[in-house]
Design an enzyme around this catalytic site. Sequence first.
Site, PDB file in Angstrom:
ATOM      1  N   ASP A 124      34.930  38.877  49.631  1.00  0.00           N
ATOM      2  CA  ASP A 124      34.550  38.395  48.160  1.00  0.00           C
ATOM      3  C   ASP A 124      34.126  37.258  48.077  1.00  0.00           C
ATOM      4  OD1 ASP A 124      35.002  38.745  45.381  1.00  0.00           O
ATOM      5  OD2 ASP A 124      36.559  37.530  45.681  1.00  0.00           O
ATOM      6  N   ASP A 134      40.960  38.152  46.736  1.00  0.00           N
ATOM      7  CA  ASP A 134      41.964  37.456  46.029  1.00  0.00           C
ATOM      8  C   ASP A 134      42.197  37.840  44.603  1.00  0.00           C
ATOM      9  OD1 ASP A 134      39.700  36.345  44.974  1.00  0.00           O
ATOM     10  OD2 ASP A 134      40.725  34.522  44.257  1.00  0.00           O
ATOM     11  N   ASP A 190      39.818  43.081  43.080  1.00  0.00           N
ATOM     12  CA  ASP A 190      39.585  43.238  44.637  1.00  0.00           C
ATOM     13  C   ASP A 190      40.857  44.299  45.039  1.00  0.00           C
ATOM     14  OD1 ASP A 190      37.715  41.534  44.930  1.00  0.00           O
ATOM     15  OD2 ASP A 190      38.852  39.846  45.034  1.00  0.00           O
TER      16      ASP A 190
END
Length: 431
Positions: free
Chosen positions: A115, A316, A320
Amino acid sequence: DTILAQIIKMVQQAQGSKPPVQKLVDKIAGIFVPVVMAISILTFIIWMSFGGDQALTHALIGMVTVLVIACPCALGLATPTAIMVGMGKGAENGILIKDAESLELTHKVNAIILDKTGTITLGKPEVTNIEWSVNENSQKELEQLLQTIEFQSEHPLAEAVTNFLPAIEKQHVNFEKFESVTGKGVIVHHKNQVNLVGNLSLMHDYEVKIPEAMLNKIGLWQSEAKTIVCFAQGTALVSIIAIADKIKDTSAKAIQDLQKQGIEVYMLTGDNAQTAKAIAEKLNLTDYRAEVMPSDKADFIRHLQDQGKVVAMVGDGINDSHALAQADVGIAMGKGSDIAMDVAKMTIISSDLQLISKAMRLSKLTVRTIHQNLFWAFIYNLIGIPIAAGILYPIWGFMLNPMIAGAAMALSSVSVVSNSLRLKTKKLGNG
């Protein structure tokens, strides 16, 4: 309730879990015991049948020595001791591993998805530019409205906007409607007016007219790897805001290290294509996807898994969590959301991407130690049991003393534990 208490609990749970290889060993140990008992009885029968004058003595010594030297505990200790030391080594290095299965699997990972916000970047976005398309009097009123809307949004970019705008008294306004659109922004109905705060995709959905001058500014800011937030009322664009999130100092090196190991590294972000491209170029990253919705991340992971890849997802945020659950190995950043850490199989306490390479090295060393332990445990029994049964007696007249067999049995367990403890001395540098 402290972080330390949660870390201790997580390590204890992980050390008590079983990897797939241990389940196999447990099955083998379950067969091993009755097989050894059968061998000891067979040893007694053979010595009684062909032992001559000392048949009973040799039969009893052979049967007892086989039972004494056979060591299922060396097999049983081979995996859990290595797992316990490996988990502890990981915790020392700021890598918390939730279960033994993920520790065993991590070294097989050949595709990693990252990410962007809070993973590759610091996750502390700051407003760098703001442009208004209204006069000064209207601007002050709209700043207050924007500030109030962003106070009620939970997105990290919203915090950046509220920190930048002139301080006003924090207040909760009961809007007629406050709707969060995942991956796009928020839609707020207030005083019979539709207010949109979000990305260009949200503006496009509501047919907001963006002047040529604003489009040029947006293009320039995007080329500088900045994220654009737009503020519109109805179909009229009121303001554009450029937000930058600094790339972590270690991210480029971490990605380079993973690529050197032959691992495919992908960056997935909800940002537009231009911003994603600018970030990817800074990281020398060729594989990236922009304007990705949270559900798309999980779909992309599934696509890679269908190709036979072992996939790790590093993230995080709350958005996600689906992807972290879908991945073979989910890795959460320690400074991220609680749900991400709860879903993930592994947590990097410091949020430093370089620890991923260390986690893979730790996995490789732990699995290698397990295999070494199992090898020596099997070899010990393979050699020891026939000698205990008296196979050397017809050749050299040698019968193994049961006391020596007992010492050898204990030594086999000590050697397995000692080999596992060697893990504590290993360095987790890349390699």
